[in-house]
Design an enzyme around this catalytic site. Structure first.
Site, PDB file in Angstrom:
ATOM      1  N   TYR A  76       0.843  -1.206   0.000  1.00 42.61           N
ATOM      2  CA  TYR A  76       0.000   0.000   0.000  1.00 42.61           C
ATOM      3  C   TYR A  76       0.877   1.255   0.000  1.00 42.61           C
ATOM      4  CZ  TYR A  76      -3.797   3.182   0.814  1.00 42.61           C
ATOM      5  OH  TYR A  76      -4.706   4.194   0.654  1.00 42.61           O
ATOM      6  N   PHE A 128      -7.706  20.732 -24.675  1.00 44.73           N
ATOM      7  CA  PHE A 128      -8.031  19.315 -24.740  1.00 44.73           C
ATOM      8  C   PHE A 128      -9.241  19.095 -23.830  1.00 44.73           C
ATOM      9  CE2 PHE A 128      -7.990  14.855 -23.602  1.00 44.73           C
ATOM     10  CZ  PHE A 128      -8.116  14.330 -24.867  1.00 44.73           C
ATOM     11  N   THR A 129     -10.087  18.151 -24.231  1.00 44.56           N
ATOM     12  CA  THR A 129     -11.406  17.972 -23.586  1.00 44.56           C
ATOM     13  C   THR A 129     -11.320  17.889 -22.055  1.00 44.56           C
ATOM     14  OG1 THR A 129     -11.178  15.608 -24.026  1.00 44.56           O
ATOM     15  CG2 THR A 129     -12.458  16.909 -25.596  1.00 44.56           C
ATOM     16  N   ASP A 219       1.447  19.792 -20.768  1.00 46.12           N
ATOM     17  CA  ASP A 219       0.725  18.536 -20.949  1.00 46.12           C
ATOM     18  C   ASP A 219       1.655  17.693 -21.820  1.00 46.12           C
ATOM     19  OD1 ASP A 219      -0.707  16.380 -21.796  1.00 46.12           O
ATOM     20  OD2 ASP A 219      -2.566  17.484 -22.141  1.00 46.12           O
ATOM     21  N   LYS A 262      -0.184   7.000 -23.622  1.00 44.60           N
ATOM     22  CA  LYS A 262       0.209   7.305 -25.008  1.00 44.60           C
ATOM     23  C   LYS A 262       1.695   6.986 -25.175  1.00 44.60           C
ATOM     24  CE  LYS A 262      -3.714   9.806 -24.474  1.00 44.60           C
ATOM     25  NZ  LYS A 262      -4.471   9.812 -23.210  1.00 44.60           N
ATOM     26  N   ARG A 386     -13.681  14.361 -33.887  1.00 38.76           N
ATOM     27  CA  ARG A 386     -13.042  15.450 -33.148  1.00 38.76           C
ATOM     28  C   ARG A 386     -13.507  16.741 -33.798  1.00 38.76           C
ATOM     29  NH1 ARG A 386     -10.500  13.538 -28.237  1.00 38.76           N
ATOM     30  NH2 ARG A 386     -12.715  13.645 -27.941  1.00 38.76           N
ATOM     31  N   PHE A 453     -19.271  13.769 -26.126  1.00 35.83           N
ATOM     32  CA  PHE A 453     -18.873  12.907 -27.247  1.00 35.83           C
ATOM     33  C   PHE A 453     -18.760  11.453 -26.840  1.00 35.83           C
ATOM     34  CE2 PHE A 453     -14.511  12.515 -25.760  1.00 35.83           C
ATOM     35  CZ  PHE A 453     -14.367  13.653 -24.982  1.00 35.83           C
TER      36      PHE A 453
HETATM   37  N1  F0G Z   1      -4.001  15.422 -22.600  1.00 32.31           N
HETATM   38  C1  F0G Z   1      -3.998  15.013 -23.880  1.00 32.31           C
HETATM   39  C2  F0G Z   1      -3.296  15.824 -24.906  1.00 32.31           C
HETATM   40  C3  F0G Z   1      -4.661  13.828 -24.234  1.00 32.31           C
HETATM   41  O1  F0G Z   1      -4.652  13.445 -25.501  1.00 32.31           O
HETATM   42  C4  F0G Z   1      -5.330  13.089 -23.224  1.00 32.31           C
HETATM   43  C5  F0G Z   1      -6.059  11.885 -23.559  1.00 32.31           C
HETATM   44  C6  F0G Z   1      -5.291  13.549 -21.911  1.00 32.31           C
HETATM   45  C7  F0G Z   1      -4.616  14.720 -21.641  1.00 32.31           C
HETATM   46  C8  F0G Z   1      -5.986  12.833 -20.796  1.00 32.31           C
HETATM   47  O2  F0G Z   1      -5.322  11.677 -20.466  1.00 32.31           O
HETATM   48  O3  F0G Z   1      -6.932   9.849 -21.074  1.00 32.31           O
HETATM   49  O4  F0G Z   1      -5.003   9.436 -19.550  1.00 32.31           O
HETATM   50  O5  F0G Z   1      -6.927  10.771 -18.778  1.00 32.31           O
HETATM   51  N2  F0G Z   1      -6.381  11.597 -24.726  1.00 32.31           N
HETATM   52  C9  F0G Z   1      -7.052  10.395 -25.152  1.00 32.31           C
HETATM   53  C10 F0G Z   1      -7.272  10.465 -26.641  1.00 32.31           C
HETATM   54  C11 F0G Z   1      -8.280  10.064 -24.407  1.00 32.31           C
HETATM   55  O6  F0G Z   1      -7.918   9.562 -27.167  1.00 32.31           O
HETATM   56  O7  F0G Z   1      -6.789  11.393 -27.283  1.00 32.31           O
HETATM   57  P1  F0G Z   1      -6.094  10.371 -19.945  1.00 32.31           P
END
Ligand code: F0G
Length: 462
Positions: A76, A128-129, A219, A262, A386, A453
């Site tokens: 833990y 980014f979303t 990021d 990624k 997108r 989305f």
């Molecule tokens: N920042 C970027 C540029 C991303 O592309 C993503 C995730 C995140 C942050 C968030 O990271 O998914 O580990 O919580 N992108 C994925 C995509 C979901 O399909 O582009 P996460």
């Protein structure tokens, strides 16, 4: 002996294990996508032949990473794998403090809560979303300061992810530096089409924000891919290794959020990295509330070990050459077939310009959404919208955001598909292109409140 004109690259690995795929008929796929409300996120993965939904968590781990999984120390507190990961983060990225999180958005949540106060402004090189949503949930407002070229799918600017320094300066003048805790710089910029930021630009951003006491938060989700573009297109870096470029990028920032899913070649994991001791103290306290103790942050010990190994593998020059080489190959096939795609080709996938592909549809008939559905139906290839659906609504006015870019993303998982798969993809998109005039739009019949989305449902317009 005649000289060969060119020598091909190939992957710096061989395949040790394969995963068999189910083949489907067109009729089965037509039913599957209808049942999924024309949203590729709602398809069952077993109904997908080639899955280009995302490059996130979909990479193939190496035998070294799998072996590392067996070294998981599932304590833990104070797991050995945390210290291995901490060492990797210091060695390859140079950050002082590490807080593991279950994935990137876990880190975004903690960072936003620690740094943002109600009424703050967060400039960024395109949104980014999840990043923007966490900034908003913490009371901040995102302001886009990316260069205009990023919004133009045809602009050939080699660093379309760059921050526009004039825009940034105007934002600082308008709101005052006190209201701007940090600028969020993404490398590469996902929604612009995987477009990189130049080192020159990063240095300039550092200099400008430094004058005003504004921090730079990275990021760094696809930092190794960004480094590859710097190596290829920024003269002083042509002879530098990816690893050294990656570390230099980090050196111009105060901290970073990272989705290990990624670049770092793992199926789950992420982290928040910080140089500031006080911010770290607060963040390592908050992570206990949302993710888990600060030495595991929602990850199993084995996940941290696999991520540490993946970080090292991600910055190898040969790996990156093959990774981007495959994306470029697919992009080349599509261009050859006359498909309108975002140029230059970015790091993690090919982005089809749905506005140009389906010019007879209005943006609120969801051209990218319907195009993704059509591509699935044609050959079982899953892609992602997108565009207007991803962009969501303005919280104040309730109107859709109408992004300039209305794209379908064909994201390439790392070390997963072959060149033959790339050919099948290009041919399938070409076949949809040939019957594009017959494609009708969609209407939205279900819209969830957050990140719509992922779960929105649609029906075909008659
Ligand atoms: N920042 C970027 C540029 C991303 O592309 C993503 C995730 C995140 C942050 C968030 O990271 O998914 O580990 O919580 N992108 C994925 C995509 C979901 O399909 O582009 P996460």
């Amino acid at each position: 002996m005649p000289q060969l004109e060119k020598r091909s690259w190939a992957e710096p690995f061989k395949i040790k294990m394969v995963e068999l795929l189910k083949m489907t008929t067109r009729q089965q796929r037509a039913k599957a996508i209808k049942d999924a409300g024309y949203n590729t996120f709602l398809l069952k993965s077993e109904d997908v032949y080639i899955d280009l939904l995302t490059d996130s968590g979909t990479s193939a781990m190496s035998d070294r990473q799998w072996a590392g999984m067996m070294r998981g120390d599932e304590a833990y507190a104070g797991s050995a794998n945390f210290y291995t990961l901490e060492k990797a983060v210091k060695k390859y990225y140079g950050y002082k403090h590490l807080i593991p999180t279950h994935q990137g958005r876990g880190a975004e949540n903690i960072l936003s809560q620690v740094m943002i106060k109600k009424g703050d402004i967060i400039p960024g090189n395109m949104y980014f979303t999840t990043t923007r949503l966490h900034q908003e949930l913490a009371g901040g407002t995102f302001v886009d300061v990316i260069i205009d070229e990023a919004h133009d799918p045809q602009s050939l600017h080699p660093f379309k992810g760059n921050v526009d320094l004039n825009k940034l300066e105007r934002v600082i003048k308008k709101y005052g530096a006190k209201r701007i805790p940090y600028i969020c710089v993404a490398v590469t910029v996902n929604l612009a089409g995987g477009q990189p930021v130049s080192m020159k630009n990063l240095k300039e951003v550092r200099a400008l924000t430094g004058k005003h006491g504004i921090k730079v938060m990275l990021d760094m989700t696809r930092i190794a891919e960004n480094a590859y573009f710097i190596q290829q297109h920024e003269k002083p870096y042509a002879k530098r290794t990816i690893a050294s470029i990656v570390k230099e990028i980090c050196s111009y920032t105060d901290g970073a959020t990272f989705s290990g899913k990624k670049d770092a070649l793992v199926n789950i994991g992420g982290f928040l990295a910080l140089n500031d001791d006080d911010a770290y103290a607060e963040a390592s306290n908050l992570v206990v509330v949302y993710e888990g103790l600060h030495t595991y942050g929602g990850l199993a010990g084995r996940d941290m070990e696999a991520m540490a190994i993946g970080i090292e593998e991600s910055v190898q020059d040969e790996h990156m050459k093959a990774r981007i080489g495959q994306v470029m190959y697919l992009g080349g096939q599509m261009q050859h077939a006359g498909i309108p795609i975002v140029q230059p080709i970015g790091g993690h996938g090919i982005f089809i310009d749905a506005k140009q592909f389906l010019p007879h549809l209005k943006q609120d008939q969801f051209p990218a959404q319907v195009l993704a559905a059509e591509i699935y139906e044609d050959a079982g290839i899953r892609t992602m919208e997108r565009g207007i659906v991803s962009a969501g609504r303005n919280a104040k006015t309730g109107d859709h955001y109408y992004p300039k870019l209305e794209l379908v993303r064909l994201t390439i998982p790392r070390r997963v598909y072959t060149q033959a798969h790339m050919d099948v993809i290009a041919e399938s998109v070409q076949s949809v292109y040939q019957r594009r005039n017959a494609i009708k739009g969609l209407s939205m019949i279900y819209e969830p409140q957050y990140l719509r989305f992922f779960q929105a449902r649609f029906k075909k317009l008659s």
